[in-house]
Design a protein around this motif. Structure first.
Motif, PDB file in Angstrom:
ATOM      1  N   TYR A 165      12.499   8.911   3.089  1.00  0.00           N
ATOM      2  CA  TYR A 165      12.226   7.971   4.178  1.00  0.00           C
ATOM      3  C   TYR A 165      11.851   6.612   3.599  1.00  0.00           C
ATOM      4  O   TYR A 165      11.385   6.491   2.447  1.00  0.00           O
ATOM      5  CB  TYR A 165      11.113   8.496   5.088  1.00  0.00           C
ATOM      6  N   ARG A 166      12.048   5.585   4.408  1.00  0.00           N
ATOM      7  CA  ARG A 166      11.674   4.226   4.015  1.00  0.00           C
ATOM      8  C   ARG A 166      11.526   3.382   5.278  1.00  0.00           C
ATOM      9  O   ARG A 166      11.937   3.779   6.370  1.00  0.00           O
ATOM     10  CB  ARG A 166      12.729   3.614   3.094  1.00  0.00           C
ATOM     11  N   PHE A 167      10.919   2.215   5.088  1.00  0.00           N
ATOM     12  CA  PHE A 167      10.690   1.274   6.173  1.00  0.00           C
ATOM     13  C   PHE A 167      11.317  -0.068   5.801  1.00  0.00           C
ATOM     14  O   PHE A 167      11.501  -0.384   4.619  1.00  0.00           O
ATOM     15  CB  PHE A 167       9.188   1.096   6.422  1.00  0.00           C
ATOM     16  N   ARG A 168      11.595  -0.881   6.826  1.00  0.00           N
ATOM     17  CA  ARG A 168      12.199  -2.187   6.603  1.00  0.00           C
ATOM     18  C   ARG A 168      11.614  -3.193   7.589  1.00  0.00           C
ATOM     19  O   ARG A 168      11.470  -2.908   8.779  1.00  0.00           O
ATOM     20  CB  ARG A 168      13.715  -2.113   6.802  1.00  0.00           C
ATOM     21  N   VAL A 169      11.268  -4.365   7.084  1.00  0.00           N
ATOM     22  CA  VAL A 169      10.919  -5.511   7.928  1.00  0.00           C
ATOM     23  C   VAL A 169      11.753  -6.674   7.440  1.00  0.00           C
ATOM     24  O   VAL A 169      11.623  -7.099   6.280  1.00  0.00           O
ATOM     25  CB  VAL A 169       9.422  -5.856   7.852  1.00  0.00           C
TER      26      VAL A 169
ATOM     27  N   LEU B 215       0.815  -1.221   0.000  1.00  0.00           N
ATOM     28  CA  LEU B 215       0.000   0.000   0.000  1.00  0.00           C
ATOM     29  C   LEU B 215       0.845   1.266   0.000  1.00  0.00           C
ATOM     30  O   LEU B 215       0.324   2.363   0.157  1.00  0.00           O
ATOM     31  CB  LEU B 215      -0.951  -0.004   1.200  1.00  0.00           C
ATOM     32  N   GLY B 216       2.158   1.104  -0.185  1.00  0.00           N
ATOM     33  CA  GLY B 216       3.021   2.255  -0.335  1.00  0.00           C
ATOM     34  C   GLY B 216       3.364   2.929   0.980  1.00  0.00           C
ATOM     35  O   GLY B 216       3.236   2.348   2.072  1.00  0.00           O
ATOM     36  N   VAL B 217       3.789   4.170   0.883  1.00  0.00           N
ATOM     37  CA  VAL B 217       4.197   4.973   2.037  1.00  0.00           C
ATOM     38  C   VAL B 217       3.576   6.353   1.900  1.00  0.00           C
ATOM     39  O   VAL B 217       3.090   6.731   0.828  1.00  0.00           O
ATOM     40  CB  VAL B 217       5.736   5.087   2.126  1.00  0.00           C
ATOM     41  N   ALA B 218       3.604   7.100   2.988  1.00  0.00           N
ATOM     42  CA  ALA B 218       3.050   8.460   2.966  1.00  0.00           C
ATOM     43  C   ALA B 218       3.679   9.262   4.086  1.00  0.00           C
ATOM     44  O   ALA B 218       4.227   8.706   5.047  1.00  0.00           O
ATOM     45  CB  ALA B 218       1.528   8.440   3.118  1.00  0.00           C
TER      46      ALA B 218
ATOM     47  N   HIS C  48       1.224  10.193  -2.932  1.00  0.00           N
ATOM     48  CA  HIS C  48       1.568  10.219  -1.511  1.00  0.00           C
ATOM     49  C   HIS C  48       3.071  10.266  -1.297  1.00  0.00           C
ATOM     50  O   HIS C  48       3.561  10.922  -0.364  1.00  0.00           O
ATOM     51  CB  HIS C  48       0.999   8.982  -0.811  1.00  0.00           C
ATOM     52  N   ALA C  49       3.814   9.565  -2.140  1.00  0.00           N
ATOM     53  CA  ALA C  49       5.257   9.444  -1.931  1.00  0.00           C
ATOM     54  C   ALA C  49       6.032  10.688  -2.359  1.00  0.00           C
ATOM     55  O   ALA C  49       7.204  10.824  -2.009  1.00  0.00           O
ATOM     56  CB  ALA C  49       5.788   8.222  -2.685  1.00  0.00           C
ATOM     57  N   CYS C  50       5.392  11.597  -3.090  1.00  0.00           N
ATOM     58  CA  CYS C  50       6.139  12.728  -3.664  1.00  0.00           C
ATOM     59  C   CYS C  50       6.218  13.930  -2.734  1.00  0.00           C
ATOM     60  O   CYS C  50       7.068  14.801  -2.924  1.00  0.00           O
ATOM     61  CB  CYS C  50       5.530  13.141  -5.007  1.00  0.00           C
TER      62      CYS C  50
ATOM     63  N   SER D 195      10.563  -0.942   1.992  1.00  0.00           N
ATOM     64  CA  SER D 195       9.406  -0.270   1.406  1.00  0.00           C
ATOM     65  C   SER D 195       9.846   0.587   0.232  1.00  0.00           C
ATOM     66  O   SER D 195      11.042   0.850   0.045  1.00  0.00           O
ATOM     67  CB  SER D 195       8.748   0.616   2.457  1.00  0.00           C
ATOM     68  N   PRO D 196       8.905   1.083  -0.578  1.00  0.00           N
ATOM     69  CA  PRO D 196       9.241   2.171  -1.502  1.00  0.00           C
ATOM     70  C   PRO D 196       9.784   3.367  -0.727  1.00  0.00           C
ATOM     71  O   PRO D 196       9.542   3.509   0.478  1.00  0.00           O
ATOM     72  CB  PRO D 196       7.897   2.495  -2.171  1.00  0.00           C
ATOM     73  N   VAL D 197      10.503   4.224  -1.412  1.00  0.00           N
ATOM     74  CA  VAL D 197      11.059   5.434  -0.802  1.00  0.00           C
ATOM     75  C   VAL D 197      10.086   6.588  -1.003  1.00  0.00           C
ATOM     76  O   VAL D 197       9.564   6.799  -2.103  1.00  0.00           O
ATOM     77  CB  VAL D 197      12.426   5.778  -1.416  1.00  0.00           C
TER      78      VAL D 197
END
Length: 539
Positions: A143-147, A63-66, A251-253, A152-154
């Motif tokens: 920003y990004r996430f990791r599991v 679902l991407g990032v925001a 959202h990512a921009c 995640s996308p940046v």
């Protein structure tokens, strides 16, 4: 504003008790109404680490990032873990998962300035809201996430400037109304390609009712056609919308500042009153479910987390000495629509000074904030049209009861109060109409020669209403009957704004089509407001 006729029966047919309106899956059943957070401990951390190991190979960041609500030293970053986005709990196990996050000054993450861990909890649909602190004012960050081994996308975000920074310019976009089943998100793709410091989304992020038909593949599937009532169903609807790659790109921009309108809960609701009618006690449970899913899926702070059917969304954000944004909530505190809603002549109900669109507390907050503002531009980010919208041709009268026209005394108090307080450069940004309407805000709409006290830009929809056209019959009536309206269009799109101390410029970006992929965007109109000179000018 409704996009298509509602298919599913009303609330009473959907369920007969409060319990029926709340999802029955796991801890979320109780927490939908309490808003309580599970406390963290060593056992929880161990369970989160074990869960992370279990899900390492499954696609999680579907679902991407925001990011959102930027302040000079902090911004919220968001994601949700959902390997099966349209399944309950997104297909996740019902345990917590540890999520690592990083914020960098470079897209390559060569200069990481903040990092940490957060716990994605099942009672919050495994969403993560991180309020990243200690950032520098008016800076771009990535920003990004990791599991486990998954990244995640940046996303790219930007903090607000310091309160006394004298900005020479900034850019913002605003949009609303994105019925998934009525069109592709051509406008979001265009928004993502253009450089904006912040994006305002002014309501109808989802549509709660089931569509009879739609133009997208999958529009006839159950997850798109059933009405949302339970918490699981609202979560599923957000996941459906957020799967769209163009929405994810928008959202990512840039950071988003959001507020809701009606369809995040149910069409044309007002305070504790559902529309169409239904038992009020059942509606409050449904409203709690809608609020909970909204907060879970938006880049909002814990301060906005709902407590049952209540959520504070009105807030103020500042961009140096250039712009102050007052974000309004015109649903949660409003009086019921006069005369049963719809297009009606001005009437004792719509003119009653005891009726309100914002509630007394929010109205005082707004006027006090405007009076205290020291920025060049004072902006209302809200859901509806503030200007009068006479929609009946000839000598007869007819205005919408759901907009500020249905609450004329509220409008008079805000516009008159701003004028009395000497508020300069008042700009209202609105949505909901599924059409573009730009207007001069008059002290007295019955008198075309009355003082112009501000300027309003109402944006069209992202996709609601399908392709649209340049003008329709209602639009021609609006232009003929409302001399304060300076621009109208019924195509889909959004508004891109460039703001300097001397001028506010709004570009109305429109799509040639949204019912098939690959539509083309263009600037249909460029409208300008000069510092100290309220009212619209065509560039």
């Amino acid at each position: 504003m409704r996009a298509v006729r509602e298919k599913t029966p009303g609330l009473a047919a959907a369920a007969s008790t409060r319990r029926s309106f709340v999802t029955v899956t796991g801890a979320a059943a109780a927490l939908a109404l309490t808003g309580a957070l599970t406390s963290g401990d060593d056992a929880t951390a161990a369970a989160a680490a074990a869960a992370a190991a279990r899900v390492d190979r499954r696609p999680l960041f579907t679902l991407g990032v925001a990011s959102g609500d930027p302040l000079p030293d902090t911004v919220v970053i968001w994601t949700r873990l959902a390997p099966e986005p349209l399944a309950p709990f997104g297909g996740m196990d019902r345990g917590p998962v540890e999520v690592r996050w990083e914020v960098s000054e470079t897209e390559s993450f060569g200069r990481i300035v903040r990092r940490g861990t957060a716990t994605a909890r099942p009672e919050y649909a495994h969403t993560v809201h991180v309020d990243v602190r200690g950032l520098r004012p008016w800076r771009h960050y990535f920003y990004r996430f990791r599991v486990g081994g998954q990244l995640s996308p940046v996303g790219r975000t930007r903090t607000a400037p310091a309160p006394e920074d004298r900005l020479t310019s900034m850019t913002l976009a605003f949009a609303s109304c994105q019925a998934w089943f009525e069109g592709f998100y051509t406008a979001h793709a265009d928004l993502a390609r253009r450089d904006h410091d912040v994006v305002l989304f002014l309501g109808d992020y989802i549509y709660e009712f089931g569509a009879d038909k739609g133009i997208r593949p999958g529009s006839g599937d159950l997850h798109a056609t059933r009405q949302t009532v339970t918490l699981d169903e609202y979560r599923e609807r957000y996941a459906l919308y957020k799967l769209d790659p163009d929405l994810q790109a928008a959202h990512a921009c840039a950071p988003w500042i959001v507020t809701m309108d009606d369809h995040e809960v149910v069409d044309n609701w007002a305070d504790e009153i559902p529309h169409p009618g239904g038992p009020a006690d059942q509606f409050l449970v449904r409203r709690a479910n809608g609020f909970r899913a909204y907060w879970e899926h938006m880049p909002l702070r814990l301060a906005q987390r709902p407590t049952g059917p209540d959520m504070r969304l009105h807030r103020r954000l500042r961009y140096g000495t250039l712009v102050e944004l007052s974000i309004l909530d015109t649903r949660q505190y409003r009086s019921d629509q006069a005369m049963g809603d719809g297009i009606k002549p001005p009437n004792p109900g719509s003119l009653d000074p005891a009726r309100t669109l914002t509630g007394d507390e929010q109205e005082r907050w707004l006027l006090d904030g405007l009076a205290a503002s020291r920025t060049r531009w004072n902006v209302l980010g809200q859901q509806n049209a503030m200007a009068r919208l006479e929609m009946v041709p000839g000598p007869e009268r007819g205005v919408p009861m759901d907009t500020w026209d249905g609450y004329a005394a509220s409008r008079d108090r805000v516009l008159g109060g701003a004028h009395e307080r000497g508020v300069r450069n008042l700009i209202s940004l609105g949505g909901d109409l599924h059409r573009s309407v730009a207007s001069d805000l008059k002290l007295n709409f019955d008198d075309p020669g009355s003082a112009t006290v501000g300027t309003e830009f109402v944006g069209t929809s992202i996709s609601s209403g399908m392709d649209g056209m340049d003008h329709d019959e209602d639009g021609l009536t609006l232009l003929a009957e409302n001399p304060h309206i300076g621009y109208h269009n019924v195509q889909r799109g959004y508004v891109s704004c460039r703001i300097t101390p001397d001028e506010w410029t709004s570009d109305y970006r429109v799509a040639d089509r949204v019912t098939t992929p690959g539509g083309r965007m263009s600037t249909r109109a460029r409208l300008v407001v000069e510092n100290g000179r309220p009212g619209i000018q065509h560039a």
